[in-house]
Design an enzyme around this catalytic site. Structure first.
Site, PDB file in Angstrom:
ATOM      1  N   SER A  24      -5.719   5.546 -11.421  1.00  0.00           N
ATOM      2  CA  SER A  24      -4.255   5.380 -11.464  1.00  0.00           C
ATOM      3  C   SER A  24      -3.551   6.734 -11.574  1.00  0.00           C
ATOM      4  CB  SER A  24      -3.864   4.537 -12.685  1.00  0.00           C
ATOM      5  OG  SER A  24      -4.319   3.223 -12.542  1.00  0.00           O
ATOM      6  N   GLY A  95      -4.324  -1.059  -3.281  1.00  0.00           N
ATOM      7  CA  GLY A  95      -3.067  -1.710  -3.657  1.00  0.00           C
ATOM      8  C   GLY A  95      -2.099  -0.734  -4.302  1.00  0.00           C
ATOM      9  N   ARG A 123      -3.309  -9.350   0.094  1.00  0.00           N
ATOM     10  CA  ARG A 123      -2.663  -9.122  -1.211  1.00  0.00           C
ATOM     11  C   ARG A 123      -1.140  -9.209  -1.117  1.00  0.00           C
ATOM     12  NH1 ARG A 123      -5.707  -4.509  -4.366  1.00  0.00           N
ATOM     13  NH2 ARG A 123      -4.603  -5.539  -6.077  1.00  0.00           N
ATOM     14  N   SER A 168       3.024  -6.206 -13.860  1.00  0.00           N
ATOM     15  CA  SER A 168       2.344  -5.356 -12.882  1.00  0.00           C
ATOM     16  C   SER A 168       2.869  -3.932 -12.935  1.00  0.00           C
ATOM     17  CB  SER A 168       2.562  -5.916 -11.469  1.00  0.00           C
ATOM     18  OG  SER A 168       2.250  -4.925 -10.511  1.00  0.00           O
ATOM     19  N   ASP A 316      -8.448  -4.816 -15.262  1.00  0.00           N
ATOM     20  CA  ASP A 316      -9.506  -4.382 -14.337  1.00  0.00           C
ATOM     21  C   ASP A 316     -10.904  -4.515 -14.955  1.00  0.00           C
ATOM     22  OD1 ASP A 316      -7.613  -3.808 -12.421  1.00  0.00           O
ATOM     23  OD2 ASP A 316      -7.484  -1.678 -12.931  1.00  0.00           O
TER      24      ASP A 316
END
Ligand code: S3P
Length: 429
Positions: A24, A95, A123, A168, A316
């Site tokens: 990330s 994503g 997705r 999210s 995750d």
């Protein structure tokens, strides 16, 4: 492609592992380097396929990015420095790349087309396209804009007040990146706290962002200045070694320089609740992202219930937590995890299906799964289904299986951890 035969002839795991950089934070370092003014340097960048997709997309937008090993130099010239791409932007399996990139492009006065692999094509994208369209971007795509290929023409944006329907970080971050380019204030309210790497990086690059409880607020028109980003190790990669040591007899592992951002450490909390022998040693010198070392030993574990606000802090890690739960006494119930259905695979189905093949007692529910421990796993032929985290979970499962395990589609693991097998084999004794 041939299945990988997983080695299981071990007497335990021992030694230390320095997992690669956080996925990330690596994505965001490229994006913020590109939209800031000046030269940003990044160390310990994750050279996984997903982050390489982000580099490739920003190069197509005219940004100079020099890469030497896991170090980057990104020459940014603010949002205005981004150029209309001559070619489609391919996000591969990522994503994070597509959703955050849409936020960047939402305010750019040009056209771009975004594509990805087969998994990306399944997705949901309306979750970002909708708020970005409310701000003024023009986005379209397959099935009314829900799926790739997507096309976007950015516009003059206006700030919005937006309550996220799902927790999210990708959607929050996309709106914040658009908010930086919008007229006025943009406010995002989350249903549960999600990872805050974007907020931290805005500050690191000299910007201002206000956070109070579940509300994040940003003022448009701010300019960002280049910075030095040291990417900590990815706790989501370390998770596979934490689990491996906890469930494999005669094991003790040291995980070095792991990111310990509290919005990401849900798995550590769950392991402690399960009774794991785990010691976390935070580093004293904390920059924008905290980090530390972790020691974990073979543990007697018990089942737990996982639900509610902790979910985004370990979303995750559910595949590997499910494996750990097969080795815990009693029942583990995972609830409120609907989001697993729209990850790289439907992770409720892939986790349950693959672990059941190995003999686990596990059942899917509408919003999670129920696992009864402790099971003696056998062996067999399993598949990652093209999902990196399912592949690594199955490789760890093989360590405790009685018979041989063959893993199909193991190449998916390079999405987040290209050296995974090398690191795993280095601690097997
Ligand atoms: C990520 C956010 C999460 C996570 C993904 C990375 C990010 O996705 O699952 O691996 O970097 O912001 P969602 O925002 O879809 O929950």
């Amino acid at each position: 492609m041939a299945a990988r035969r997983l080695d299981k002839s071990i007497s335990g795991l021992t030694g230390s592992v320095k997992v690669p950089g956080d996925k990330s934070i690596s994505h965001r370092s490229v994006m913020f380097g590109a939209i800031a003014k000046g030269t940003t340097s990044v160390t310990n960048f994750l050279l996984g396929d997903d982050c390489l997709s982000t580099i490739a997309c920003f190069r197509k937008l005219g940004v100079s990015i020099e890469q030497k090993g896991n170090q980057l130099q990104i020459v940014g010239n603010s949002f205005d420095g981004l150029k209309e791409p001559a070619d489609v932007l391919d996000v591969g399996n990522s994503g994070t790349t597509i959703r955050l990139l849409l936020g960047v492009l939402a305010g750019r006065p040009f056209h771009a087309t975004l594509i990805g692999d087969e998994s990306i094509g399944r997705r949901p994208m309306t979750r970002v396209a909708k708020p970005l369209a409310m701000m003024g971007a023009d986005i379209d795509g397959r099935c009314g804009g829900e799926f790739t290929p997507l096309s976007i023409r950015g516009g003059n944006l206006t700030g919005i007040d937006y309550h996220l329907p799902v927790a999210s970080a990708q959607v929050k971050s996309s709106i914040l990146l658009a908010g930086l380019q919008a007229e006025g204030i943009t406010t995002v309210v989350e249903p549960s706290k999600t990872r805050d790497h974007t907020e931290r990086m805005i500050r690191q690059f000299g910007g201002e962002v206000e956070e109070s409880g579940l509300t994040v607020r940003i003022k448009g028109g701010q300019s960002l200045t280049a910075s030095k980003v040291e990417v900590p190790g990815d706790i989501s990669s370390a998770a596979f070694f934490l689990a491996a040591a906890a469930i494999t007899p005669n094991s003790e592992l040291l995980l070095k320089d792991v990111g310990l951002n509290p919005t990401r450490t849900g798995m550590i909390d769950v392991l402690k609740e399960m009774g794991a022998d785990i010691t976390v040693m935070p580093h004293d010198t904390e920059g924008y992202e905290p980090s530390g070392d972790i020691i974990i030993k073979t543990s007697n574990l018990k089942g737990v219930e996982i639900k509610g606000d902790i979910l985004p802090r370990l979303i995750d890690e559910i595949p590997i937590i499910a494996l750990v739960a097969t080795q815990a006494e009693g029942t583990t119930v995972i609830k409120d995890a609907h989001e697993l259905k729209v990850k790289e695979t439907n992770r409720i189905d892939t986790v349950v299906g693959e672990l059941a093949k190995l003999g686990a007692s596990i059942e899917a529910t509408d919003d999670g799964m129920i696992i009864h421990g402790k099971s003696h796993l056998k062996g067999g032929i399993v598949s990652s289904h093209g999902d990196h985290r399912i592949g690594m979970m199955l490789a760890v499962a093989a360590l405790i299986c009685k018979d041989e395990v063959f893993l199909e589609r193991d190449e998916a693991i390079s999405v987040s951890y290209p050296g995974f097998f090398k690191d795993l084999y280095s601690v097997m004794k």
